[in-house]
Write an enzyme that holds these catalytic residues in place. Sequence first.
Site, short mmCIF file in Angstrom:
data_model
loop_
_atom_site.label_atom_id
_atom_site.label_comp_id
_atom_site.label_asym_id
_atom_site.label_seq_id
_atom_site.Cartn_x
_atom_site.Cartn_y
_atom_site.Cartn_z
CG ASP A 141 -2.19 -1.11 -10.53
OD1 ASP A 141 -1.06 -1.51 -10.88
OD2 ASP A 141 -2.36 -0.01 -9.95
CB SER A 142 0.18 -2.55 -6.94
OG SER A 142 0.38 -1.28 -7.55
CE1 TYR A 196 0.71 -5.57 -4.70
CE2 TYR A 196 0.78 -6.41 -6.95
CZ TYR A 196 0.15 -6.34 -5.71
OH TYR A 196 -1.00 -7.03 -5.50
N GLY A 197 6.29 -2.07 -6.02
CA GLY A 197 7.65 -1.79 -6.52
C GLY A 197 8.78 -2.27 -5.62
CB CYS A 239 0.69 -3.82 -11.85
SG CYS A 239 2.02 -3.66 -10.65
CG ASN A 240 4.86 -1.07 -16.13
OD1 ASN A 240 5.36 -1.29 -17.21
ND2 ASN A 240 3.88 -0.19 -15.98
CB THR A 241 5.91 -4.10 -10.05
OG1 THR A 241 6.15 -2.70 -10.05
CG2 THR A 241 6.89 -4.80 -9.14
CD GLU A 247 -1.77 3.33 -5.08
OE1 GLU A 247 -2.74 3.24 -4.33
OE2 GLU A 247 -1.75 2.84 -6.23
CB CYS A 287 5.21 2.93 -13.21
SG CYS A 287 4.19 2.82 -11.71
CB THR A 288 -0.25 1.55 -14.85
OG1 THR A 288 -0.18 0.85 -13.61
CG2 THR A 288 0.00 0.59 -16.00
CG HIS A 289 0.87 4.21 -9.76
ND1 HIS A 289 1.02 2.85 -9.94
CD2 HIS A 289 0.11 4.36 -8.65
CE1 HIS A 289 0.40 2.22 -8.95
NE2 HIS A 289 -0.17 3.10 -8.16
#
Lengths: 269, 269
Positions: free
Chosen positions: B9-10, B41-42, B72-74, B151, B183-185
């Site tokens: 992931d980012s 990363y978005g 990470c979706n992005t 983050e 978004c995995t966040h």
Amino acid sequence: MQQAIAILDSGVGGLTVAKEVMRQLPQEKIIYFGDTARAPYGPREPYEVIQFTHQIVDYLLQFQPKMVVIACNTATAVALDEIRARLSIPVVGVIHPGARAAIKSTRNGIVGVIGTEGTIRSGAYELALRQISPSIHVVSQSCPSLVPLVEKGLFRSEDTLEVVEQSLRDLSRLPLDCLILGCTHYPFLTDAISQVMGPRVTLISSADETAREISTILYHKGMLATSNRVPVHQFFCSGDPFLFKQIAQSWLNEETRVTPVVWQVPHII
Amino acid sequence: MQQAIAILDSGVGGLTVAKEVMRQLPQEKIIYFGDTARAPYGPREPYEVIQFTHQIVDYLLQFQPKMVVIACNTATAVALDEIRARLSIPVVGVIHPGARAAIKSTRNGIVGVIGTEGTIRSGAYELALRQISPSIHVVSQSCPSLVPLVEKGLFRSEDTLEVVEQSLRDLSRLPLDCLILGCTHYPFLTDAISQVMGPRVTLISSADETAREISTILYHKGMLATSNRVPVHQFFCSGDPFLFKQIAQSWLNEETRVTPVVWQVPHII
């Protein structure tokens, strides 16, 4: 890929899978076979169920399907491995999708399973659940009275709730937080089952979950249908086509063309 | 198969996928890489995200994983196809699992998607949803304020609800019946998102759904772990290991060993 998905069941139960495939994958064509002349499979010996499943698969292969779905828990429990080993196309059963959904859903790790005698006796759900998550606690119970109700189209009769209550009395007192409907006939009885088990128990429909996994597998193999044309589904049954048509139309809410099939080989009833 | 599942992931968002994999597949060992030095990363250009993803995959391949999960979706939106074409092991992204779960969940056919600018701009969710079900209506919105909160570990701060309310004000007035947390966040913020969207909107966590599909794919490929030994997971991050460790331990509720990685090649920040 424009070839059809072949779905087979002992009778009308697999229509719950077919309906979810139509809803979740509206571009996919379905060929359905209900072996209503020989339903229910639940009380039968494994060798019979295996023989019947091979026979139906042979019939369906003439249509060159891209995937075979064994939409019957009893047949999945005893025949999935054999059919999968025999065919070069993907073969999907209904037990593992339900097991995976239960593992995703449960919070207290106590999972209930209801199914036919054949399914419960096979221990296939316990095996599928514990293969993935060894600490899961599984409580299984066979409910032989439920399939005959559905096969007669009596899923909205006044007796239904009473029969369901009797079948689930013991299970409803246990602290499980999700219950796998381990027979594709049971979603016809969801309202009654939900009423008996109460709001704290999440019902897992192996039918809905199987449709979801069919979607996953077709995507990962690059086999999804790409045409926007509305597919024309085909239905076959070995028993009374009028009763089958009546149940299918009521469940699917659409006009259904049913072709009767008479087995050319003697069948064991 | 005892090799690990590699998850990248980012930053810390992919821990939502890792946590679900640990819960749903307790026998599987995980190797996790969070590129916290270069998160988020978005807002980045696709070519950068693609380059970073290849670099992390190169790093993870030294551990000979049996599967790579782009959590990470992005990165999934722009790099999944390239990474999949490059590797011989299965590569799983987080967009299609969320799309399939939304199709299963929605009853009115109106699906909301929230994600980073990169994910929303790519149109990847619309494409995934309409590829399967062309009549689905999709409403997408980027929420650039949410990832920085997570983050920094501020997912339980007092400001969180206010930021989430501002981000989702427009969406919450639309008649959608499910919302993909694209978004995995975002699962870190589930409570606040759920409060703003109300009880009629089902939240689809692409993290939970991806864990479920990892289970499906490993089973169908005969690659599930079979050992009963408790696996020891490994975590790597490119930024501050203390902040990463703090967030990881709080989210995973277990002791976490984090190894810092310093990129040897100049990185574009």
